[in-house]
Scaffold this motif. Structure first.
Motif, PDB file in Angstrom:
ATOM      1  N   SER A 141       0.833  -1.209   0.000  1.00 27.79           N
ATOM      2  CA  SER A 141       0.000   0.000   0.000  1.00 27.79           C
ATOM      3  C   SER A 141       0.865   1.255   0.000  1.00 27.79           C
ATOM      4  N   PHE A 171      -8.644   3.118   0.837  1.00 29.88           N
ATOM      5  CA  PHE A 171      -7.273   3.290   1.329  1.00 29.88           C
ATOM      6  C   PHE A 171      -7.285   2.831   2.783  1.00 29.88           C
ATOM      7  N   THR A 172      -6.123   2.408   3.276  1.00 29.63           N
ATOM      8  CA  THR A 172      -6.088   1.995   4.684  1.00 29.63           C
ATOM      9  C   THR A 172      -6.456   3.191   5.563  1.00 29.63           C
TER      10      THR A 172
END
Ligand SMILES: Cc1cc2nc3c(=O)[nH]c(=O)nc-3n(C[C@H](O)[C@H](O)[C@H](O)COP(=O)(O)O)c2cc1C
Length: 323
Positions: A141, A171-172
């Motif tokens: 990521s 997205f994280t």
């Protein structure tokens, strides 16, 4: 009707309803219809990085994928660049509302210099639709996020008009990527790009695309993030895309902290009249709530992240699943 003026990317919009990048913004007649119908601004149909790079270069990238190549070959030719730049300059000449150009991209390679030509053609701002879809378990990521940041750094270094980024929601920590974009001179984010997910046809056993049009319930996927983002990242303008169908949806987005909304599916379902209906709804709601400007209520439901907030979110989750 009440004064619905808002500021987005430093531009003054006479109302917060923007027609998003779509077939409704792909030619001058349709753009004129958007303005006549009362849109506050338009985002032009995107040109794709592959179209900018050109056929030869692009086809060599996809040599091993004849199906993709055949489909896309049709859409690649030098004439696209001229048509795209002409649309920007024509739209600027004929429309009085702001015109935002749009580029769909996934790398920081050869196409980057084309952004400058959008500015020279007269675009008021540039929206980057960055589409990087990971398909490998080895792609980290952090590396993918770096790709986003490299693209925007190169773009903002060479153009002077405001730049926004249209993001996917997955997205994280979306709040961090928005902050990092802002640190690189990105003035706004569009939350969110609609993901064309896959469905499965159980008779043919094939993956097929899910419907491309949204419905109002999809807005709920974004409101909490918008509310957090507008409080966590100072001075970034948020436009909401995906699931805004009615005036009520638009008010929810504005309360959460968005500066404006972008619409596409609702025009497809209800025609261009929906723009005025939404504006009238916002205006009537402002009258009943004694607001004289959108600024008075915009962001009143934004919420700053904190340990306390994290605990509240966790408890809400527990309450829901303990029933
Ligand atoms: C047929 C179609 C074409 C689209 N083309 C683009 C495009 O070129 N660039 C882009 O950023 N978004 C594109 N979009 C996405 C829309 O701008 C918008 O983000 C999405 O439809 C979700 O908003 P909605 O719920 O109002 O439809 C397209 C959507 C549709 C349905």
């Amino acid at each position: 009707m009440k004064n619905l003026e808002v500021k987005y990317l430093g531009l003054t919009l006479n109302n917060p309803i923007i027609v998003s990048s779509s077939p409704f913004t792909s030619n001058i007649d349709s753009l004129l219809r958007c303005e006549e119908a009362g849109a506050g601004a338009v985002v032009l149909k995107s040109i794709f990085e592959e179209q900018v790079i050109g056929e030869t270069e692009f086809m060599s990238r996809y040599d091993d994928y004849p199906e993709a190549g055949d489909y896309l070959k049709h859409h690649l030719s030098d004439s696209y660049l001229t048509t795209h730049l002409t649309l920007i300059s024509e739209a600027k000449k004929r429309l009085s509302i702001p015109v935002i150009a749009s580029i769909n991209c996934s790398t920081d390679k050869e196409w980057i210099s084309y952004a400058k030509r959008n500015e020279e053609a007269g675009a008021d701002a540039l929206e980057l639709n960055i589409v990087i879809i990971p398909t490998s378990a080895d792609a980290k990521s952090s590396d993918i996020e770096r790709q986003y940041l490299d693209i925007v750094s190169k773009i903002t270094a060479q153009i002077n008009i405001p730049v926004s980024v249209k993001l996917f929601s997955k997205f994280t920590n979306i709040l961090n990527i928005v902050k990092e974009l802002h640190n690189r001179n990105i003035k706004g984010v569009v939350m969110f790009n609609k993901i064309i997910e896959s469905d499965i046809n159980i008779n043919t056993r094939e993956l097929v695309a899910s419907p491309s049009m949204s419905n109002s319930s999809e807005l709920c996927n974004s409101l909490r993030t918008i509310s957090l983002c507008s409080a966590e990242v100072d001075n970034i303008d948020i436009a909401v895309s995906t699931g805004v169908h009615t005036g009520e949806d638009a008010i929810k987005a504005l309360l959460a902290g968005a500066k404006c909304v972008q619409i596409c599916s609702t025009i497809s379902a209800n025609g261009f009249d929906v723009i005025n209906n939404m504006k009238q709804f916002i205006s009537d709601w402002m009258v009943s709530n004694t607001h004289t400007s959108i600024d008075q209520f915009c962001g009143t439901l934004s919420c700053k992240g904190s340990e306390n907030n994290e605990i509240i979110q966790r408890v809400q989750y527990l309450k829901y699943f303990q029933q």
